[in-house]
Scaffold this active site. Structure first.
Site, PDB file in Angstrom:
ATOM      1  N   THR A  22      -2.329   7.699  -5.386  1.00  0.00           N
ATOM      2  CA  THR A  22      -3.428   6.744  -5.342  1.00  0.00           C
ATOM      3  C   THR A  22      -4.658   7.317  -6.041  1.00  0.00           C
ATOM      4  O   THR A  22      -4.841   8.531  -6.061  1.00  0.00           O
ATOM      5  CB  THR A  22      -3.712   6.514  -3.847  1.00  0.00           C
ATOM      6  OG1 THR A  22      -2.572   5.899  -3.286  1.00  0.00           O
ATOM      7  CG2 THR A  22      -4.934   5.678  -3.593  1.00  0.00           C
ATOM      8  N   VAL A  64       0.801  -3.518   3.982  1.00  0.00           N
ATOM      9  CA  VAL A  64      -0.591  -3.471   3.529  1.00  0.00           C
ATOM     10  C   VAL A  64      -1.100  -2.033   3.541  1.00  0.00           C
ATOM     11  O   VAL A  64      -0.972  -1.324   4.539  1.00  0.00           O
ATOM     12  CB  VAL A  64      -1.471  -4.376   4.418  1.00  0.00           C
ATOM     13  CG1 VAL A  64      -2.939  -4.256   4.008  1.00  0.00           C
ATOM     14  CG2 VAL A  64      -1.012  -5.826   4.296  1.00  0.00           C
ATOM     15  N   SER A  65      -1.646  -1.618   2.411  1.00  0.00           N
ATOM     16  CA  SER A  65      -2.127  -0.239   2.254  1.00  0.00           C
ATOM     17  C   SER A  65      -3.571  -0.085   2.742  1.00  0.00           C
ATOM     18  O   SER A  65      -4.378  -1.007   2.629  1.00  0.00           O
ATOM     19  CB  SER A  65      -2.070   0.131   0.769  1.00  0.00           C
ATOM     20  OG  SER A  65      -2.817   1.292   0.540  1.00  0.00           O
ATOM     21  N   THR A 100      -6.917   9.022   0.530  1.00  0.00           N
ATOM     22  CA  THR A 100      -5.556   8.963   0.007  1.00  0.00           C
ATOM     23  C   THR A 100      -4.656   9.676   1.018  1.00  0.00           C
ATOM     24  O   THR A 100      -5.131  10.432   1.858  1.00  0.00           O
ATOM     25  CB  THR A 100      -5.460   9.620  -1.390  1.00  0.00           C
ATOM     26  OG1 THR A 100      -4.082   9.681  -1.777  1.00  0.00           O
ATOM     27  CG2 THR A 100      -6.039  11.028  -1.422  1.00  0.00           C
ATOM     28  N   GLY A 126      -0.991   5.953   4.433  1.00  0.00           N
ATOM     29  CA  GLY A 126      -1.891   4.850   4.746  1.00  0.00           C
ATOM     30  C   GLY A 126      -1.965   4.527   6.222  1.00  0.00           C
ATOM     31  O   GLY A 126      -3.042   4.261   6.761  1.00  0.00           O
TER      32      GLY A 126
HETATM   33  N1  ASP Z   1      -2.765   5.705   0.936  1.00  0.00           N
HETATM   34  C1  ASP Z   1      -1.773   5.089   0.096  1.00  0.00           C
HETATM   35  C2  ASP Z   1      -0.936   4.166   0.926  1.00  0.00           C
HETATM   36  O1  ASP Z   1      -0.447   4.562   1.943  1.00  0.00           O
HETATM   37  C3  ASP Z   1      -0.877   6.091  -0.602  1.00  0.00           C
HETATM   38  C4  ASP Z   1      -1.570   7.269  -1.254  1.00  0.00           C
HETATM   39  O2  ASP Z   1      -2.722   7.528  -1.001  1.00  0.00           O
HETATM   40  O3  ASP Z   1      -0.915   7.951  -2.074  1.00  0.00           O
HETATM   41  O4  ASP Z   1      -0.720   3.068   0.519  1.00  0.00           O
END
Ligand code: ASP
Length: 277
Positions: free
Chosen positions: A151, A180-181, A200, A203
């Site tokens: 992300t 949902v992220s 990040t 999530g």
């Molecule tokens: N936070 C993001 C999610 O879970 C993934 C990530 O940060 O790499 O959608």
């Protein structure tokens, strides 16, 4: 006020690579130059758009695929000055989800999901664009989900003292279609006049902690950005959660932390040294 900027390219379970560092450095330098003549809000959209266009990161082009093999992307933006948030959730087939989220800041309805978000983007002139790369198709087929880069997010403080943050993602990869992220929620992307934070990592854990909004509110309540990060990350560590975050306060303090092996990030130290990790 001296403008400040920090970018992240995801929290990962492997050490960073030279190529990943080169990509984020290059984008940082472009965004830093842009910030000299633009607002924090304009700059975070600019920086996240560049990160979305770089297929090395899990956002826009190169997004991870959900369980059914489709790329559904999520992005959000928050203007700290106005304390206003906007997001698209599980949008499909657009090049820059963060730019669609930016348009929603101007609307009465600030968060759109799925087909409705895609339809809104088309109405606003965003052409059909397939963000799926061969690399992500291969990863999806192998159900291989160990990542170095992920992300993306940007936090900026401009010359007028205004803060803004934007975050964009292709999600966790192999999630249930429609999941949902956090990246499109205030727990993953939050700003007010005092601080701005982008998260990040996993999530669901970011959602449980409501991390970005929690750190920002701690600053509003009197903590320094460093103290707010330390206190919030203590709980993250105690729970063995896998999360990274970056932030800037209105005083110009920059902080980043992660509980993962690596957090891809670019920023300048208080002595103006360019730090790339
Ligand atoms: N936070 C993001 C999610 O879970 C993934 C990530 O940060 O790499 O959608």
């Amino acid at each position: 006020m001296k403008p400040k900027l920090i970018l992240h390219g995801g929290a990962g379970s492997r050490k960073g690579t030279q190529i990943g560092k080169a990509f984020i450095k290059n984008i940082y330098l472009q965004a830093e130059a842009y910030l000299k003549a633009h607002s924090a809000l304009e700059t975070v959209i600019y920086a996240v758009s560049l990160l979305e266009d770089c297929e090395y990161f899990n956002a826009g082009t190169g997004s991870k695929l959900q369980q059914d093999g489709k790329a559904r992307m999520s992005a959000s933006v928050m203007d700290g000055r106005l304390q206003k948030f906007a997001a698209v959730i599980n949008i499909e087939n657009v090049k820059n989800p963060v730019q669609v989220a930016r348009l929603l800041l101007e609307e009465k309805d600030h968060v759109l999901c799925g087909n409705f978000a895609t339809h809104y983007a088309r109405k606003k002139g965003f052409d059909f664009y397939d963000p799926v790369t061969l690399r992500q198709q291969k990863i999806w087929r192998k159900k291989f989900n160990v990542s170095v880069y992920g992300t993306v997010g940007a936090v900026a403080l401009d010359a007028n003292g205004n803060l803004a943050v934007a975050t964009s993602t292709g999600g966790r990869g192999h999630e249930l279609p429609g999941r949902v992220s956090d990246s499109a929620m205030p727990c993953g992307n939050y700003a007010n006049a005092d601080a701005a934070v982008s998260c990040t990592g996993i999530g669901e854990q970011i959602i449980h902690e409501s991390l970005a909004s929690k750190i920002v509110i701690r600053v509003t309540d009197g903590a320094s950005l460093k103290q707010a990060f330390q206190k919030s990350f203590k709980t993250v560590r105690d729970k063995k959660y896998e999360i990274g975050a970056i932030g800037i306060s209105k005083k110009g303090d920059i902080v980043c932390d992660t509980t993962t092996t690596h957090l891809s990030a670019a920023y300048r130290s208080s002595k103006q040294k360019l730090l790339i990790q």
